[in-house]
Design an enzyme around this catalytic site. Structure first.
Site, mmCIF file in Angstrom:
data_model
loop_
_atom_site.group_PDB
_atom_site.id
_atom_site.type_symbol
_atom_site.label_atom_id
_atom_site.label_comp_id
_atom_site.label_asym_id
_atom_site.label_seq_id
_atom_site.Cartn_x
_atom_site.Cartn_y
_atom_site.Cartn_z
ATOM 1 N N LYS A 14 0.831 -1.210 0.000
ATOM 2 C CA LYS A 14 0.000 0.000 0.000
ATOM 3 C C LYS A 14 0.864 1.258 0.000
ATOM 4 O O LYS A 14 0.459 2.291 -0.547
ATOM 5 C CB LYS A 14 -0.919 -0.012 1.225
ATOM 6 C CG LYS A 14 -1.753 1.242 1.414
ATOM 7 C CD LYS A 14 -2.665 1.117 2.616
ATOM 8 C CE LYS A 14 -1.876 1.178 3.928
ATOM 9 N NZ LYS A 14 -1.295 2.531 4.171
ATOM 10 N N ASP A 15 2.032 1.175 0.612
ATOM 11 C CA ASP A 15 2.878 2.354 0.767
ATOM 12 C C ASP A 15 3.916 2.499 -0.334
ATOM 13 O O ASP A 15 4.729 3.422 -0.296
ATOM 14 C CB ASP A 15 3.590 2.305 2.130
ATOM 15 C CG ASP A 15 2.606 2.276 3.291
ATOM 16 O OD1 ASP A 15 1.570 2.977 3.201
ATOM 17 O OD2 ASP A 15 2.855 1.549 4.266
ATOM 18 N N ARG A 61 -7.376 9.400 2.203
ATOM 19 C CA ARG A 61 -8.500 8.636 1.648
ATOM 20 C C ARG A 61 -9.550 8.385 2.712
ATOM 21 O O ARG A 61 -10.751 8.651 2.501
ATOM 22 C CB ARG A 61 -8.001 7.290 1.090
ATOM 23 C CG ARG A 61 -9.121 6.314 0.673
ATOM 24 C CD ARG A 61 -8.555 4.930 0.365
ATOM 25 N NE ARG A 61 -7.840 4.357 1.488
ATOM 26 C CZ ARG A 61 -8.405 3.637 2.453
ATOM 27 N NH1 ARG A 61 -9.707 3.397 2.438
ATOM 28 N NH2 ARG A 61 -7.675 3.142 3.435
ATOM 29 N N ARG A 62 -9.126 7.871 3.867
ATOM 30 C CA ARG A 62 -10.073 7.604 4.942
ATOM 31 C C ARG A 62 -10.758 8.877 5.402
ATOM 32 O O ARG A 62 -11.968 8.889 5.654
ATOM 33 C CB ARG A 62 -9.357 6.930 6.114
ATOM 34 C CG ARG A 62 -8.873 5.517 5.820
ATOM 35 C CD ARG A 62 -7.931 5.023 6.899
ATOM 36 N NE ARG A 62 -7.419 3.683 6.619
ATOM 37 C CZ ARG A 62 -6.305 3.188 7.149
ATOM 38 N NH1 ARG A 62 -5.584 3.934 7.977
ATOM 39 N NH2 ARG A 62 -5.913 1.970 6.856
ATOM 40 N N ARG A 79 -0.551 11.334 13.481
ATOM 41 C CA ARG A 79 0.757 10.839 13.056
ATOM 42 C C ARG A 79 1.340 9.894 14.102
ATOM 43 O O ARG A 79 0.867 9.796 15.219
ATOM 44 C CB ARG A 79 1.713 12.020 12.827
ATOM 45 C CG ARG A 79 1.234 13.013 11.780
ATOM 46 C CD ARG A 79 1.072 12.375 10.418
ATOM 47 N NE ARG A 79 0.666 13.336 9.393
ATOM 48 C CZ ARG A 79 0.307 13.012 8.175
ATOM 49 N NH1 ARG A 79 0.300 11.738 7.806
ATOM 50 N NH2 ARG A 79 -0.050 13.929 7.305
ATOM 51 N N ARG A 85 -0.796 6.147 18.347
ATOM 52 C CA ARG A 85 -2.190 6.446 17.978
ATOM 53 C C ARG A 85 -3.157 5.828 18.979
ATOM 54 O O ARG A 85 -4.137 6.468 19.388
ATOM 55 C CB ARG A 85 -2.471 5.906 16.568
ATOM 56 C CG ARG A 85 -1.622 6.553 15.493
ATOM 57 C CD ARG A 85 -1.924 5.958 14.126
ATOM 58 N NE ARG A 85 -0.814 6.166 13.197
ATOM 59 C CZ ARG A 85 -0.805 5.770 11.939
ATOM 60 N NH1 ARG A 85 -1.847 5.118 11.449
ATOM 61 N NH2 ARG A 85 0.241 5.999 11.170
ATOM 62 N N CYS A 175 -0.218 7.981 -2.014
ATOM 63 C CA CYS A 175 -0.920 7.798 -0.744
ATOM 64 C C CYS A 175 -1.392 9.134 -0.182
ATOM 65 O O CYS A 175 -2.044 9.176 0.870
ATOM 66 C CB CYS A 175 -0.022 7.074 0.267
ATOM 67 S SG CYS A 175 1.503 7.958 0.639
#
Length: 239
Positions: A14-15, A61-62, A79, A85, A175
């Protein structure tokens, strides 16, 4: 890799940018983990979140999809690593945070989470997939590495991410762009690709689903990307 200090590197696909270092290539795409996003915290769904709830995410995106479905939410970019998180959530700085189900499972995190329906939040391109990057063979050793690594490839995952990354390349996205792309290979060897682009504020979105034989994975990604750009009125939508 290029300096000869490593024979291979493993990445969250994904990254990975669509274009990566010259003289390297993807040697394998491993079997895919759950690609869904997860709502982490006390609430079981986006609908359960109270009005003006504060939700943390590291993904544009989210964030865009959250605002598309719940414009009342306070969505803040968060971040740091997963532990940081989760710590911010635990200390009440957020009502909920969004993480990848794949990350939660791979790290065996003991957190309460609820997967978000892909009909609401389609995943990022190649989410849940791991890629093994190698040097393009240039000697006996690198050729042997490619032979060994290639045996790790999951054909299903490879076909899916090929379509998804072709979509991303067509849109010239990264991304940092609100783009979703999720392909699924059916038992009849047909790929179904669900693509979505959004404005960063979530006020506008375009979504398209198309299918094609597995052998046409790259062409399918380009076709969905082209159609999305037509629907959005051009590349300026993603600027």
């Amino acid at each position: 890799l290029l300096g000869g200090e490593a024979d291979l590197a493993v990445h969250s696909m994904k990254d990975m940018e669509v274009h990566f270092a010259p003289h390297t290539e993807i040697g394998a795409v491993l079997a895919r983990e759950d690609r869904r996003d997860a709502l982490v915290g006390a609430y079981r769904s986006l609908d359960e979140l109270p009005k003006a709830a504060c939700v943390g995410t590291a993904s544009v995106r989210r964030a865009a999809i959250l605002l598309y479905h719940r414009p009342d939410l306070q969505v803040k970019l968060i971040r740091g690593n997963i532990n940081r998180r989760l710590g911010l959530l635990e200390h009440g700085e957020f009502d909920a945070i969004i993480l990848a189900v794949a990350g939660i499972k791979r790290l065996d995190l003991g957190v309460t989470y609820s997967p978000i329906d892909p009909a609401i939040m389609p995943s990022a391109v190649a989410q849940g997939a791991l890629a093994v990057q190698i040097c393009t063979p240039f000697d006996d050793r690198s050729a042997a590495v490619k032979d060994v690594v290639s045996a790790l490839t999951c054909p299903k995952a490879l076909a899916e991410v090929t379509a998804e990354r072709a979509l991303l390349a067509c849109l010239d996205g990264s991304c940092q762009t609100p783009i979703a792309g999720s392909a699924r290979l059916n038992n009849d060897q047909m790929l179904v690709l669900d693509g979505m682009i959004l404005s960063t504020d979530g006020q506008a979105s375009h979504r398209m689903q198309m299918d094609a034989p597995v052998g046409d994975a790259e062409a399918l990604g380009k076709a969905v990307g082209t159609k999305l750009l037509e629907m959005a009125g051009g590349r300026s939508f993603l600027a």
